[in-house]
Design a protein around this motif. Sequence first.
Motif, PDB file in Angstrom:
ATOM      1  N   ALA A 138     -35.190  -1.634  -1.090  1.00  0.00           N
ATOM      2  CA  ALA A 138     -36.496  -2.251  -1.318  1.00  0.00           C
ATOM      3  C   ALA A 138     -37.527  -1.715  -0.325  1.00  0.00           C
ATOM      4  O   ALA A 138     -38.683  -1.447  -0.687  1.00  0.00           O
ATOM      5  N   TRP A 139     -37.111  -1.551   0.939  1.00  0.00           N
ATOM      6  CA  TRP A 139     -38.035  -1.044   1.963  1.00  0.00           C
ATOM      7  C   TRP A 139     -38.460   0.386   1.649  1.00  0.00           C
ATOM      8  O   TRP A 139     -39.633   0.758   1.814  1.00  0.00           O
ATOM      9  N   THR A 140     -37.560   1.171   1.127  1.00  0.00           N
ATOM     10  CA  THR A 140     -37.864   2.578   0.837  1.00  0.00           C
ATOM     11  C   THR A 140     -38.634   2.744  -0.469  1.00  0.00           C
ATOM     12  O   THR A 140     -39.598   3.537  -0.542  1.00  0.00           O
ATOM     13  N   GLU A 141     -38.258   1.994  -1.492  1.00  0.00           N
ATOM     14  CA  GLU A 141     -38.777   2.244  -2.837  1.00  0.00           C
ATOM     15  C   GLU A 141     -39.899   1.292  -3.243  1.00  0.00           C
ATOM     16  O   GLU A 141     -40.685   1.629  -4.144  1.00  0.00           O
ATOM     17  N   ARG A 142     -39.964   0.110  -2.624  1.00  0.00           N
ATOM     18  CA  ARG A 142     -40.989  -0.867  -3.039  1.00  0.00           C
ATOM     19  C   ARG A 142     -41.725  -1.390  -1.805  1.00  0.00           C
ATOM     20  O   ARG A 142     -41.874  -2.593  -1.611  1.00  0.00           O
ATOM     21  N   ARG A 143     -42.179  -0.470  -0.974  1.00  0.00           N
ATOM     22  CA  ARG A 143     -42.746  -0.816   0.328  1.00  0.00           C
ATOM     23  C   ARG A 143     -43.945  -1.759   0.206  1.00  0.00           C
ATOM     24  O   ARG A 143     -44.023  -2.764   0.926  1.00  0.00           O
ATOM     25  N   GLU A 144     -44.873  -1.442  -0.685  1.00  0.00           N
ATOM     26  CA  GLU A 144     -46.071  -2.268  -0.804  1.00  0.00           C
ATOM     27  C   GLU A 144     -45.720  -3.688  -1.212  1.00  0.00           C
ATOM     28  O   GLU A 144     -46.306  -4.650  -0.697  1.00  0.00           O
ATOM     29  N   GLU A 145     -44.771  -3.834  -2.091  1.00  0.00           N
ATOM     30  CA  GLU A 145     -44.340  -5.173  -2.520  1.00  0.00           C
ATOM     31  C   GLU A 145     -43.717  -5.939  -1.360  1.00  0.00           C
ATOM     32  O   GLU A 145     -43.972  -7.132  -1.166  1.00  0.00           O
ATOM     33  N   VAL A 146     -42.911  -5.262  -0.571  1.00  0.00           N
ATOM     34  CA  VAL A 146     -42.278  -5.897   0.590  1.00  0.00           C
ATOM     35  C   VAL A 146     -43.325  -6.336   1.604  1.00  0.00           C
ATOM     36  O   VAL A 146     -43.293  -7.461   2.117  1.00  0.00           O
ATOM     37  N   LEU A 147     -44.273  -5.455   1.911  1.00  0.00           N
ATOM     38  CA  LEU A 147     -45.302  -5.795   2.894  1.00  0.00           C
ATOM     39  C   LEU A 147     -46.171  -6.948   2.410  1.00  0.00           C
ATOM     40  O   LEU A 147     -46.531  -7.838   3.198  1.00  0.00           O
ATOM     41  N   ARG A 148     -46.506  -6.934   1.122  1.00  0.00           N
ATOM     42  CA  ARG A 148     -47.323  -8.018   0.574  1.00  0.00           C
ATOM     43  C   ARG A 148     -46.565  -9.348   0.640  1.00  0.00           C
ATOM     44  O   ARG A 148     -47.126 -10.385   1.005  1.00  0.00           O
ATOM     45  N   SER A 149     -45.280  -9.325   0.317  1.00  0.00           N
ATOM     46  CA  SER A 149     -44.464 -10.539   0.377  1.00  0.00           C
ATOM     47  C   SER A 149     -44.383 -11.075   1.802  1.00  0.00           C
ATOM     48  O   SER A 149     -44.544 -12.276   2.048  1.00  0.00           O
ATOM     49  N   GLY A 150     -44.153 -10.174   2.773  1.00  0.00           N
ATOM     50  CA  GLY A 150     -44.076 -10.613   4.162  1.00  0.00           C
ATOM     51  C   GLY A 150     -45.365 -11.231   4.645  1.00  0.00           C
ATOM     52  O   GLY A 150     -45.367 -12.254   5.340  1.00  0.00           O
ATOM     53  N   SER A 151     -46.493 -10.633   4.274  1.00  0.00           N
ATOM     54  CA  SER A 151     -47.791 -11.174   4.672  1.00  0.00           C
ATOM     55  C   SER A 151     -48.024 -12.552   4.068  1.00  0.00           C
ATOM     56  O   SER A 151     -48.542 -13.458   4.733  1.00  0.00           O
TER      57      SER A 151
END
Length: 671
Positions: A138-151
Motif C-alpha cells: 500500500a505504501w509503495t503503490e497507493r501512497r497518496e491514499e495512505v497519506l490522505r488516510s493518515g492525515s
Amino acid sequence: MANRLASATSPYLLQHAGNPVHWQEWGEEAFAEARRRDVPVLLSVGYAACHWCHVMAHESFEDDRVAEVMNTGFVPVKVDREERPDVDAIYMNATTALTGQGGWPMTCFLTPDGDPFFCGTYYPRPQFLQLLTAVGEAWTERREEVLRSGSQITDVISRASASTPVNALDDAALTDAVTTLRSQFDAVNGGFGTAPKFPPNMVLEFLLRHHARTRGADKPDADKPDDALAMAQQTCEAMARGGMYDQLAGGFARYSVDAEWVVPHFEKMLYDNAQLLRVYLHLHRATGSALAERVARETADFLLADMRTPEGGFASALDADADGVEGLTYAWTPGQLTEVLGEDDGARAAEVLSVTDSGTFERGTSTLQLRSDPDPQWWTEARQRLLSARAERPQPARDDKVVTAWNGLTIGALAEAGALLEEPRYLEAARACADFLLATHLVEGCLRRTSRNAAVGTAAGVAADYGNLAEGLLTLHQATAEPRWLEAAGGLLEVALDRFTDGSGGFFDVADDQVSAGQLITRPKDPSDNVEPSGQSALAEALLTYAALTGSTRHREAAERAVAAAGAIARQAPRFAGWTLAVAEAVAAGPLQVAVVGDDGGELIRTVRRSDSPGLVSVAGEPDADGVPLLGDRPLVDGGPAAYVCRGFVCDRPVTTRQELERALTAGGPR
C-alpha cells in the motif's frame, strides 16, 4: 542498522534489546530515518507485565524472517506505554477509532510525519507477516491514499482533544451517578459489568465518599447512601475473597477474566494496589470491617516487601508469567497442598482455598480463594508454609522502573495507612519514596516520568504525574505536619497551572512544549478515569486539597473548574469518571479543616482520623508551626490539647474532648 535498545532505561524495551528487529526508541531520529529511507514507521507499544506482548515477541520479534521484513520495509519503533503515556494515548485513540477496540501490544503503521494509517493490536506470526506485506505494498503503490488516510485520522483524534463544555456536578448529578451505577452493578458477584472484570478502584472511592457525605440526609432518596455503601462493601468483599487477591502474599492482580473474581490476569500493577489499599482502608474506617483492615494491612505489606526498590521508590509491576507460563507461581493442585502441609492439613487447605481436583484455572490447577475465614491460628501457620513453598517456585519478573504518578498514589496510600493504622513502617516508606522522587524525578523544577536504578529517564512528566505526586505529598503533610511536603506540592501545582491548562477549565495530558519536543502529532487530553485517575481529575483532587490546607481560593476555583470540565462524561458514563465523581463529593462536602494542637498521638487526633467526611483535611502539631497554615493562630486551651474545626477557615470555638470533637465534626460544632 542494528537494534538500539541496549541503553534504554525501560525494562520493557530492554526485553527487546536482543531481538533481530532493528528497534529504536521513540524520537526524532527514528522519524528522520523514515523520511530518509522513504518508509513507514512501525510502532509497537506494550509494557513489561503484558502477557500478549510476550507472546507476540516470541512469535514474531524473535523470528529472523519477520525481523528481516520489518527491518527492510519499515523503521521499527518500540515504546513502553508506561514510560510514554502520551504516545500511547494518541495512537490508542487512533486504534480504537479505526478498529473499535484497543489493547496491548498495540501495532500501528505511521507515515514519516507520525500520522497513523493502519492500527491494530496482537497479530499471530502468519497474519503479521501478511500484514507487513500488505502495508508495504500500500505504501509503495497507493501512497497518496495512505497519506490522505493518515492525515484524516490525525484530524479526527486532534478534534477529540478539543475543549469540551463545562457541566458542574451538583448534588442531583452525584445521586444520579449512584443510580446509574446501581443499574450496571452485578448484584450476584459484585463489581460492574461482566467478564473481564476490572477492580473499580475510583468508583468504589466515589461510593464511599457519597455514603459519608449523604449519610443520614433527610431527603426522599434516603436509601441512596446505604445503596452506595452496599455496592462498595459487596464488591470489596468479593474481590478480597476471590482468586484476584493473593491470599498468601497480599496484593491484587490486574483483573479477573471471569465475572466471579476467580481467575485473575496475574500481573500485579502498582497503581491498582495503591488505590485499593486506600479503598479498603476507607471501607474499614466507614464500617469497622475486620476483612477490610486485614486486606489493607496485607496489601501495604506486599508493597513494602515485593515492590520497593533499593532507592526507596516502588516498582511498576510484577509480570503475569514465570518461565513463560502465566500463573505458574500462584496456582495449586490438591497434591501440591498435601506435599507442603501433609495429608490432613492439605485436604483442609484445599477445601478452605477452593482447590479442586479438576481445577479452576489451567492444567488442573486452581487459584486460591478464601470464601470464608478459617481458624486464624491454623491459617497463619498454613499460609506461611505455603508462602515459603511458593517462594521456591519460578517467580515473575519485576518491572522495576519507578513511575512518578503511580509512586504518588503509593505515597498517599501508605501515608494514610500509617496514620490510620498507626503503623510507622508505612509512614516511613511514604517519606522515603517522597524524598527519592523529589531528589531524582524533579529536574530543574519539572517532573520526569520515570527512573530506573536511580537514573532518571528523559520523558517529561504528564499531568497525572503532577497531580498524583502533589496529592501524595499533601497526604504525607497531613500525616506528619512537616511543611516541606506542602511546599513541594504547591510548587508542582504551580507548574501544572502554568503549563497544562486547556483554557476551558480542564487540563491537557502533556505540557505546552511537548507537541514539538516530544514528536507528537497532537496534544492529548483524556478526562476519563480508567485504571488510574486521569491527569485532569488527579490535578483537581490535589488542587482542592491544597486549597483546603492553605485557604487559597485560586486553587479551589481551579479544582472546581476541572471537575466541571469532566462533568459531561461523569453524567453519561460514571464508571469511567470515578475519580472526578470522588473529587466532586469532596467539593460538595468541604472544605472542612481540622487543626489539632498539643495532642501528640492522642485521642483528639484519632477522632479526627476516624472521620470519613470527603471534604476534610487535618493537621496535628504544635501551635503556630512554621510553614503549616492550618496550625496558625491555634493556641492551646488552658495549656492543654485542643482541636479547631473550621469551614473555609471560619472556625468554631476549640474543643478539648473526644465527645465535643465528634459533635463538631458531624453537626457543625458548638458556637
